[in-house]
Motif scaffolding. Structure first.
Motif, PDB file in Angstrom:
ATOM      1  N   GLY A   1       0.688  -1.223   0.500  1.00  0.00           N
ATOM      2  CA  GLY A   1       0.151   0.331  -0.228  1.00  0.00           C
ATOM      3  C   GLY A   1       0.672   1.167   0.002  1.00  0.00           C
ATOM      4  O   GLY A   1       0.278   2.264   0.151  1.00  0.00           O
ATOM      5  N   LEU A   2       1.883   0.915  -0.787  1.00  0.00           N
ATOM      6  CA  LEU A   2       3.242   2.234  -0.629  1.00  0.00           C
ATOM      7  C   LEU A   2       2.665   3.600  -1.725  1.00  0.00           C
ATOM      8  O   LEU A   2       2.494   2.361  -2.542  1.00  0.00           O
ATOM      9  CB  LEU A   2       4.201   2.018  -0.773  1.00  0.00           C
ATOM     10  N   ALA A   3       2.464   4.583  -1.527  1.00  0.00           N
ATOM     11  CA  ALA A   3       1.912   5.819  -2.810  1.00  0.00           C
ATOM     12  C   ALA A   3       3.481   6.383  -3.310  1.00  0.00           C
ATOM     13  O   ALA A   3       3.967   6.599  -3.195  1.00  0.00           O
ATOM     14  CB  ALA A   3       1.361   7.228  -2.057  1.00  0.00           C
ATOM     15  N   PHE A   4       3.811   5.087  -3.772  1.00  0.00           N
ATOM     16  CA  PHE A   4       4.477   4.920  -4.757  1.00  0.00           C
ATOM     17  C   PHE A   4       4.094   4.556  -6.523  1.00  0.00           C
ATOM     18  O   PHE A   4       4.517   3.570  -6.961  1.00  0.00           O
ATOM     19  CB  PHE A   4       5.421   4.243  -4.326  1.00  0.00           C
ATOM     20  N   PRO A   5       4.320   5.329  -7.460  1.00  0.00           N
ATOM     21  CA  PRO A   5       4.163   4.474  -8.906  1.00  0.00           C
ATOM     22  C   PRO A   5       4.881   4.157  -9.254  1.00  0.00           C
ATOM     23  O   PRO A   5       6.240   4.192  -9.310  1.00  0.00           O
ATOM     24  CB  PRO A   5       3.694   5.929  -9.363  1.00  0.00           C
ATOM     25  N   VAL A   6       4.571   3.187  -9.845  1.00  0.00           N
ATOM     26  CA  VAL A   6       6.364   2.169 -10.374  1.00  0.00           C
ATOM     27  C   VAL A   6       5.150   1.837 -12.271  1.00  0.00           C
ATOM     28  O   VAL A   6       4.161   1.666 -12.870  1.00  0.00           O
ATOM     29  CB  VAL A   6       5.747   0.776 -10.069  1.00  0.00           C
ATOM     30  N   GLY A   7       6.151   2.783 -12.969  1.00  0.00           N
ATOM     31  CA  GLY A   7       6.296   2.211 -14.293  1.00  0.00           C
ATOM     32  C   GLY A   7       6.831   0.923 -14.660  1.00  0.00           C
ATOM     33  O   GLY A   7       7.887   0.517 -14.322  1.00  0.00           O
ATOM     34  N   VAL A   8       6.616   0.334 -15.471  1.00  0.00           N
ATOM     35  CA  VAL A   8       7.056  -1.104 -16.355  1.00  0.00           C
ATOM     36  C   VAL A   8       7.601  -0.828 -17.640  1.00  0.00           C
ATOM     37  O   VAL A   8       6.590  -0.202 -18.510  1.00  0.00           O
ATOM     38  CB  VAL A   8       5.732  -2.358 -16.099  1.00  0.00           C
ATOM     39  N   ASN A   9       8.310  -0.942 -18.661  1.00  0.00           N
ATOM     40  CA  ASN A   9       9.370  -1.077 -19.507  1.00  0.00           C
ATOM     41  C   ASN A   9       9.041  -2.680 -19.975  1.00  0.00           C
ATOM     42  O   ASN A   9       9.818  -3.775 -19.418  1.00  0.00           O
ATOM     43  CB  ASN A   9      11.291  -0.402 -18.689  1.00  0.00           C
ATOM     44  N   LEU A  10       8.560  -2.619 -21.351  1.00  0.00           N
ATOM     45  CA  LEU A  10       8.629  -3.602 -21.797  1.00  0.00           C
ATOM     46  C   LEU A  10       9.790  -3.711 -23.266  1.00  0.00           C
ATOM     47  O   LEU A  10       9.589  -2.930 -23.534  1.00  0.00           O
ATOM     48  CB  LEU A  10       7.387  -3.745 -22.703  1.00  0.00           C
ATOM     49  N   GLY A  11       9.815  -5.235 -23.230  1.00  0.00           N
ATOM     50  CA  GLY A  11      11.146  -5.687 -24.617  1.00  0.00           C
ATOM     51  C   GLY A  11      10.553  -6.307 -25.224  1.00  0.00           C
ATOM     52  O   GLY A  11       9.529  -7.327 -24.812  1.00  0.00           O
ATOM     53  N   LYS A  12      10.623  -6.911 -26.786  1.00  0.00           N
ATOM     54  CA  LYS A  12      10.912  -8.469 -26.927  1.00  0.00           C
ATOM     55  C   LYS A  12      12.041  -9.310 -26.820  1.00  0.00           C
ATOM     56  O   LYS A  12      13.038  -8.616 -26.626  1.00  0.00           O
ATOM     57  CB  LYS A  12      10.495  -7.798 -28.865  1.00  0.00           C
ATOM     58  N   ASN A  13      11.857 -10.638 -26.757  1.00  0.00           N
ATOM     59  CA  ASN A  13      12.954 -11.514 -26.107  1.00  0.00           C
ATOM     60  C   ASN A  13      13.707 -11.299 -27.833  1.00  0.00           C
ATOM     61  O   ASN A  13      13.377 -10.819 -28.815  1.00  0.00           O
ATOM     62  CB  ASN A  13      12.220 -12.947 -26.576  1.00  0.00           C
ATOM     63  N   ARG A  14      14.866 -11.273 -27.326  1.00  0.00           N
ATOM     64  CA  ARG A  14      16.169 -12.023 -29.085  1.00  0.00           C
ATOM     65  C   ARG A  14      16.017 -12.304 -29.759  1.00  0.00           C
ATOM     66  O   ARG A  14      16.116 -12.241 -31.046  1.00  0.00           O
ATOM     67  CB  ARG A  14      17.577 -12.145 -27.529  1.00  0.00           C
ATOM     68  N   ASP A  15      15.263 -13.831 -29.318  1.00  0.00           N
ATOM     69  CA  ASP A  15      15.030 -14.371 -30.321  1.00  0.00           C
ATOM     70  C   ASP A  15      13.834 -14.503 -31.368  1.00  0.00           C
ATOM     71  O   ASP A  15      13.505 -15.245 -32.093  1.00  0.00           O
ATOM     72  CB  ASP A  15      15.742 -15.983 -29.592  1.00  0.00           C
ATOM     73  N   THR A  16      13.083 -13.837 -30.759  1.00  0.00           N
ATOM     74  CA  THR A  16      11.426 -13.328 -31.697  1.00  0.00           C
ATOM     75  C   THR A  16      12.294 -12.473 -33.124  1.00  0.00           C
ATOM     76  O   THR A  16      12.725 -11.540 -33.050  1.00  0.00           O
ATOM     77  CB  THR A  16      10.682 -12.385 -30.362  1.00  0.00           C
ATOM     78  N   PRO A  17      11.305 -12.614 -33.765  1.00  0.00           N
ATOM     79  CA  PRO A  17      11.529 -12.359 -34.820  1.00  0.00           C
ATOM     80  C   PRO A  17      10.823 -10.818 -35.047  1.00  0.00           C
ATOM     81  O   PRO A  17      10.044 -10.427 -34.536  1.00  0.00           O
ATOM     82  CB  PRO A  17      10.848 -13.041 -36.103  1.00  0.00           C
ATOM     83  N   LEU A  18      11.817  -9.421 -36.558  1.00  0.00           N
ATOM     84  CA  LEU A  18      11.607  -8.624 -36.212  1.00  0.00           C
ATOM     85  C   LEU A  18       9.147  -8.299 -35.876  1.00  0.00           C
ATOM     86  O   LEU A  18       8.463  -7.702 -35.196  1.00  0.00           O
ATOM     87  CB  LEU A  18      11.588  -6.984 -36.712  1.00  0.00           C
TER      88      LEU A  18
END
Length: 343
Positions: free
Chosen positions: A134-151
């Protein structure tokens, strides 16, 4: 202790520090008591963005706590928010070591980590436990792709990571600008980015942002802005690490990877000022070393400011020193609260 860590290999120092902070994060009263001394709680520093309330504008950038292991510690040290990741749908080891280098002469880092992380599901479980506190602390989540996933299938990776993590993040950042995953920066180009955003934007009602590279031309930045507006993104994180090596003195300058820290300061500010012409909420990162940098970024159009390398060099009291200094700068210029900058 800070000096002792600098005697270690950079990645070993990072791992040991994160182990300690993760342990501290789980300690309840032993976390909250020091926080009363470390945190700068002042309503003048409060920032509102995307319907979220940030206790102050200084955040921890993605890359420091990839797996959301030490969120309680970042709160206790005084940050106003933290961004975890980059997280991929499946766990991956990243690139071979050594892959992190200190350029002491330049107060910089070079990394070619390669999205090493334990995967979206493990991070989701940690984020769920953190939310229970319950801490008042916004958290962002940075998303990426796996290395072996084709573009051509990259959107599927972003969608899967978002699906797993969506209940737990306050905002999400699409990382299409790391130089350490082969081909990833191609996703910043018009047709690829247009398709990616078209698929990702409907997948969440939460704020969705894009992280951009500092190496883009003004024309390419304008294209990113146009597509962000077209797909109703809420903001941009500017900037990621750079491939430039201009003006470096360290013998490690020839190492491959993304450069962060003091050498990125000028370019980060230049990109911020260019992007500030658009009606998007901006998060500035790159070369932030103290209160003067934070104040300059806020006045140049950023709503929030993130730090990574400056914190590595500045040590655990960096957030407190920076926020105290920011309040002094505000007082000197007659700014009673940060909200006045955007009134």
């Amino acid at each position: 202790m800070h000096r002792l860590l600098f005697a270690l290999d950079p990645e070993t120092a990072h791992e040991r520090t994160l182990d300690l902070l993760a342990l501290w994060s789980e300690r309840g009263p032993l976390l909250e008591a020091p926080a009363r001394c470390l945190r700068v709680e002042d309503p003048r520093l409060r920032v509102e963005a995307w319907g979220l309330s940030f206790p102050n504008p200084l955040g921890l950038a993605a890359g420091m706590d990839k797996d959301a292991r030490a969120l309680g510690a970042w709160w206790a040290l005084g940050f106003g928010f933290a961004e975890v990741g980059t997280l991929t749908p499946r766990p991956q080891e990243g690139n071979p070591r050594p892959r992190l280098f200190r350029l002491l002469e330049d107060r910089a880092l070079i990394n070619r980590m390669g999205f090493n992380n334990r995967g979206a599901q493990a991070a989701a479980e940690r984020l769920a436990r953190f939310r229970e506190r319950g801490l008042a602390f916004p958290v962002g989540v940075n998303l990426g792709k796996n290395r072996d996933t084709p573009l051509e299938r990259a959107a599927e990776d972003y969608l899967e990571a978002l699906r797993v993590l969506e209940p737990y993040g306050d905002y999400f950042v699409l990382n299409v600008s790391s130089p350490n995953t082969p081909g990833l920066r191609t996703l910043q180009e018009g047709p690829f980015l247009d398709e990616l955003l078209a698929r990702l934007r409907p997948a969440t009602a939460k704020p969705l942002l894009l992280k951009v590279a500092p190496d883009l031309s003004p024309e390419a930045l304008d294209q990113v802005v146009a597509l962000s507006l077209k797909h109703r993104l809420q903001g941009l994180v500017a900037v990621n690490t750079t491939l430039s090596r201009e003006g470096l003195r360290s013998p490690l300058a020839r190492e491959a990877g993304g450069l962060s820290g003091r050498p990125l300061k000028g370019r980060a500010l230049e990109v911020l000022r260019h992007l500030a012409q658009a009606p998007l909420t901006l998060v500035s990162v790159g070369g932030v070393e103290g209160p003067e940098d934070v104040w300059e970024r806020l006045k140049a159009g950023a709503r929030l400011v993130q730090v990574y390398t400056g914190f590595v060099y500045g040590g655990p009291l960096f957030p407190r020193r920076t926020l105290k200094g920011l309040l002094r700068l505000m007082e000197a210029e007659g700014v009673r609260a940060l909200r006045e900058l955007w009134a």
